[in-house]
Design a protein around this motif. Structure first.
Motif, PDB file in Angstrom:
ATOM      1  N   GLN A 150      -4.514 -11.759  -0.986  1.00 24.31           N
ATOM      2  CA  GLN A 150      -5.436 -11.776   0.152  1.00 24.31           C
ATOM      3  C   GLN A 150      -5.902 -10.373   0.492  1.00 24.31           C
ATOM      4  O   GLN A 150      -5.093  -9.449   0.641  1.00 24.31           O
ATOM      5  CB  GLN A 150      -4.752 -12.390   1.369  1.00 24.31           C
ATOM      6  CG  GLN A 150      -5.633 -12.482   2.604  1.00 24.31           C
ATOM      7  CD  GLN A 150      -6.743 -13.504   2.453  1.00 24.31           C
ATOM      8  OE1 GLN A 150      -6.476 -14.679   2.261  1.00 24.31           O
ATOM      9  NE2 GLN A 150      -7.994 -13.054   2.540  1.00 24.31           N
ATOM     10  N   ASN A 151      -7.216 -10.207   0.613  1.00 24.18           N
ATOM     11  CA  ASN A 151      -7.823  -8.938   1.019  1.00 24.18           C
ATOM     12  C   ASN A 151      -8.443  -9.072   2.403  1.00 24.18           C
ATOM     13  O   ASN A 151      -8.832 -10.161   2.828  1.00 24.18           O
ATOM     14  CB  ASN A 151      -8.926  -8.513   0.043  1.00 24.18           C
ATOM     15  CG  ASN A 151      -8.422  -8.339  -1.374  1.00 24.18           C
ATOM     16  OD1 ASN A 151      -7.331  -7.827  -1.590  1.00 24.18           O
ATOM     17  ND2 ASN A 151      -9.209  -8.759  -2.353  1.00 24.18           N
ATOM     18  N   SER A 186       0.826  -1.206   0.000  1.00 21.09           N
ATOM     19  CA  SER A 186       0.000   0.000   0.000  1.00 21.09           C
ATOM     20  C   SER A 186       0.863   1.260   0.000  1.00 21.09           C
ATOM     21  O   SER A 186       1.857   1.346   0.723  1.00 21.09           O
ATOM     22  CB  SER A 186      -0.907   0.013   1.234  1.00 21.09           C
ATOM     23  OG  SER A 186      -1.758  -1.121   1.256  1.00 21.09           O
ATOM     24  N   ASP A 192      -3.274   0.408  -3.697  1.00 21.49           N
ATOM     25  CA  ASP A 192      -2.564  -0.853  -3.571  1.00 21.49           C
ATOM     26  C   ASP A 192      -1.992  -1.240  -4.926  1.00 21.49           C
ATOM     27  O   ASP A 192      -2.673  -1.113  -5.955  1.00 21.49           O
ATOM     28  CB  ASP A 192      -3.494  -1.959  -3.068  1.00 21.49           C
ATOM     29  CG  ASP A 192      -3.892  -1.761  -1.609  1.00 21.49           C
ATOM     30  OD1 ASP A 192      -3.201  -0.985  -0.924  1.00 21.49           O
ATOM     31  OD2 ASP A 192      -4.876  -2.376  -1.169  1.00 21.49           O
ATOM     32  N   THR A 217     -13.154 -10.653   4.190  1.00 23.48           N
ATOM     33  CA  THR A 217     -12.051 -11.315   3.493  1.00 23.48           C
ATOM     34  C   THR A 217     -12.456 -11.730   2.087  1.00 23.48           C
ATOM     35  O   THR A 217     -13.575 -12.186   1.843  1.00 23.48           O
ATOM     36  CB  THR A 217     -11.563 -12.540   4.274  1.00 23.48           C
ATOM     37  OG1 THR A 217     -12.676 -13.387   4.593  1.00 23.48           O
ATOM     38  CG2 THR A 217     -10.869 -12.120   5.556  1.00 23.48           C
ATOM     39  N   SER A 218     -11.499 -11.576   1.167  1.00 24.91           N
ATOM     40  CA  SER A 218     -11.703 -11.970  -0.224  1.00 24.91           C
ATOM     41  C   SER A 218     -10.338 -12.142  -0.862  1.00 24.91           C
ATOM     42  O   SER A 218      -9.314 -11.819  -0.262  1.00 24.91           O
ATOM     43  CB  SER A 218     -12.525 -10.917  -0.984  1.00 24.91           C
ATOM     44  OG  SER A 218     -11.812  -9.685  -1.051  1.00 24.91           O
ATOM     45  N   LYS A 259      -7.701  -2.815  -1.010  1.00 24.05           N
ATOM     46  CA  LYS A 259      -8.271  -3.601   0.076  1.00 24.05           C
ATOM     47  C   LYS A 259      -7.375  -4.754   0.510  1.00 24.05           C
ATOM     48  O   LYS A 259      -7.831  -5.656   1.208  1.00 24.05           O
ATOM     49  CB  LYS A 259      -9.644  -4.135  -0.335  1.00 24.05           C
ATOM     50  CG  LYS A 259      -9.653  -4.962  -1.611  1.00 24.05           C
ATOM     51  CD  LYS A 259     -11.064  -5.470  -1.945  1.00 24.05           C
ATOM     52  CE  LYS A 259     -12.045  -4.350  -2.154  1.00 24.05           C
ATOM     53  NZ  LYS A 259     -13.425  -4.842  -2.471  1.00 24.05           N
ATOM     54  N   ILE A 260      -6.083  -4.757   0.128  1.00 21.03           N
ATOM     55  CA  ILE A 260      -5.251  -5.886   0.520  1.00 21.03           C
ATOM     56  C   ILE A 260      -5.082  -5.916   2.043  1.00 21.03           C
ATOM     57  O   ILE A 260      -5.143  -4.886   2.715  1.00 21.03           O
ATOM     58  CB  ILE A 260      -3.868  -5.876  -0.162  1.00 21.03           C
ATOM     59  CG1 ILE A 260      -3.019  -4.698   0.297  1.00 21.03           C
ATOM     60  CG2 ILE A 260      -3.993  -5.882  -1.656  1.00 21.03           C
ATOM     61  CD1 ILE A 260      -1.578  -4.772  -0.192  1.00 21.03           C
ATOM     62  N   THR A 261      -4.901  -7.116   2.576  1.00 20.04           N
ATOM     63  CA  THR A 261      -4.803  -7.294   4.016  1.00 20.04           C
ATOM     64  C   THR A 261      -3.586  -6.565   4.568  1.00 20.04           C
ATOM     65  O   THR A 261      -2.527  -6.509   3.941  1.00 20.04           O
ATOM     66  CB  THR A 261      -4.724  -8.792   4.366  1.00 20.04           C
ATOM     67  OG1 THR A 261      -4.764  -8.950   5.781  1.00 20.04           O
ATOM     68  CG2 THR A 261      -3.458  -9.436   3.812  1.00 20.04           C
ATOM     69  N   THR A 277     -11.039  -6.196   4.723  1.00 20.20           N
ATOM     70  CA  THR A 277     -11.497  -4.800   4.842  1.00 20.20           C
ATOM     71  C   THR A 277     -12.367  -4.451   6.067  1.00 20.20           C
ATOM     72  O   THR A 277     -12.841  -3.306   6.086  1.00 20.20           O
ATOM     73  CB  THR A 277     -12.315  -4.445   3.574  1.00 20.20           C
ATOM     74  OG1 THR A 277     -13.386  -5.368   3.415  1.00 20.20           O
ATOM     75  CG2 THR A 277     -11.435  -4.407   2.357  1.00 20.20           C
ATOM     76  N   GLU A 316     -12.733 -10.565  -8.021  1.00 20.04           N
ATOM     77  CA  GLU A 316     -12.571 -10.662  -6.577  1.00 20.04           C
ATOM     78  C   GLU A 316     -13.458 -11.800  -6.086  1.00 20.04           C
ATOM     79  O   GLU A 316     -14.664 -11.806  -6.344  1.00 20.04           O
ATOM     80  CB  GLU A 316     -12.954  -9.361  -5.885  1.00 20.04           C
ATOM     81  CG  GLU A 316     -12.810  -9.408  -4.373  1.00 20.04           C
ATOM     82  CD  GLU A 316     -13.310  -8.145  -3.703  1.00 20.04           C
ATOM     83  OE1 GLU A 316     -13.449  -8.155  -2.465  1.00 20.04           O
ATOM     84  OE2 GLU A 316     -13.566  -7.151  -4.414  1.00 20.04           O
ATOM     85  N   THR A 371      -8.249 -11.327  -4.538  1.00 19.13           N
ATOM     86  CA  THR A 371      -8.193 -10.734  -5.866  1.00 19.13           C
ATOM     87  C   THR A 371      -7.381 -11.641  -6.779  1.00 19.13           C
ATOM     88  O   THR A 371      -6.273 -12.051  -6.424  1.00 19.13           O
ATOM     89  CB  THR A 371      -7.543  -9.339  -5.821  1.00 19.13           C
ATOM     90  OG1 THR A 371      -8.376  -8.462  -5.042  1.00 19.13           O
ATOM     91  CG2 THR A 371      -7.385  -8.758  -7.222  1.00 19.13           C
TER      92      THR A 371
END
Length: 379
Positions: free
Chosen positions: A146-147, A90, A102, A152-153, A123-125, A149, A167, A155
């Motif tokens: 890995q996201n 980020s 990101d 979790t999701s 939205k990355i972790t 926010t 996503e 990309t």
């Protein structure tokens, strides 16, 4: 007082001899090495809130070869051949806050240069870096990010055409464990099950299947760390139970669960972050361990590293170490183990003595980096 006349008299009486031989003077030429020295590398991911750096060391003696840098909270992975490094991180307008973006950076390791950048959804972790947060597909055409926010999701990024494809929501699940064939991955869920996502050929669609309960999240939680052994996935719990799982059928199933500590006094438990190192040539697993284990000690650096024979299900050795939190092991006939001490910001190289139960002895170390929890390499 020194007058102009007295100064001239001084120079006359005591002349200054200057013997400049222009013919023999060779000026020093300063140059930049265009490529790092050849040979296998070990890479340490130093995470920072504003900037993250991958330090590249020689796998032979931990000599520093070079580095590449990205933004804050950098997630990273390497290509199979070790020549390409990926970092998802980020960048903020005020360094640690403000408007952000990101970015996936793709680095050429031999030249320590940026090859390209791909902008990601913002939205990355932002969690302690772990190998399970940024993973390549089996054919290395896609990369999974890995996201959080905090929803979790994952990309999915097309590395051939340099674009984000989709996503994939993974509610209540975390971590990325790619399939060995095709496009897809599994993830750990908070009810003790795994979810497996299978992507279409172009990466734009997916199907999902949830496994049965694999582990108890309260009594025997597992680490994000994993290894591949003979096609199976290996995980280990805080209580040092080895979970051998298969994802070959498109859904995770249990192959076996084996206790590493059964019959051993001292209440030992697994400890650290990257807590699994696997040597494929001898089918031996290495694990950092901590004595008097109880809830809350799982993040401390290990006091011993245990070598375990997965074929015979036998503990081979217990080597004393100094607070090792993350390990990586080479896969060949002459294994070498690399261990990360997070307290001292130190990476150590350990020779493995196959004639004495795969016991360890330190052969080199390096200390010039900051907070780090990940070791990677073309080992």
């Amino acid at each position: 007082m020194i007058t102009a006349g007295s100064w001239l008299m001084f120079l006359t009486l005591f002349p200054v001899a200057v013997h400049a031989d222009d013919a023999s003077f060779v000026p020093e030429t300063v140059s930049v090495k265009t490529r790092i020295s050849p040979g296998p590398n070990v890479v340490v991911n130093q995470m920072g809130m504003a900037s993250s750096t991958l330090y590249i060391y020689s796998a032979r003696d931990l000599t520093l070869k070079g580095s590449v840098s990205g933004g804050g909270w950098g997630l990273s992975t390497l290509s199979r051949d070790g020549n390409t490094a990926y970092m998802a991180s980020s960048f903020f307008s005020r360094i640690t806050y403000g408007t952000g973006e990101d970015v996936l950076q793709i680095f050429d390791v031999p030249t320590n240069t940026v090859k390209k950048e791909i902008r990601l959804p913002f939205k990355i972790t932002q969690y302690t870096p772990d190998a399970a947060q940024l993973r390549l597909s089996a054919d290395e055409k896609f990369i999974y990010v890995q996201n959080a926010t905090p929803a979790t999701s994952v990309t999915v990024v097309d590395l051939v055409n340099d674009k984000v494809l989709q996503e994939i929501p993974q509610p209540g699940c975390y971590g990325i464990y790619p399939a060995l064939q095709g496009h897809g991955f599994s993830t750990i869920c908070t009810d003790g099950s795994f979810m497996t996502f299978t992507l279409g050929a172009d990466g734009s669609t997916f199907t999902s299947r949830r496994s049965e309960k694999i582990f108890d999240v309260d009594s025997d939680p597992i680490y994000l760390a994993s290894a591949r052994a003979g096609g199976d996935l290996l995980f280990i719990s805080y209580n040092a139970n080895i979970y051998r799982l298969s994802d070959q059928s498109g859904v995770i199933r249990t192959v076996s669960v084996t206790s590493l500590t059964r019959g051993i006094p001292g209440n030992w438990g697994t400890s650290g972050y990257g807590v699994l190192g696997y040597n494929a040539a001898d089918n031996v697993l290495f694990v950092p361990m901590y004595p008097n284990h109880h809830e809350g000690t799982h993040h401390r650096g290990g006091k011993q590293i245990w070598a375990y024979d997965l074929t015979r299900r036998t503990l081979l050795s217990r080597s004393p170490v100094d607070d090792i939190s993350t390990i990586a092991v080479s896969s060949g006939e002459k294994p070498v183990l690399y261990g990360l001490n997070m307290e001292k910001n130190l990476i150590g190289e350990y020779a493995v003595d196959k004639n004495h139960g795969f016991s360890l002895s330190k052969t080199a170390e390096h200390t010039d980096f900051g907070f780090a929890t990940m070791i990677m390499g073309d080992l």
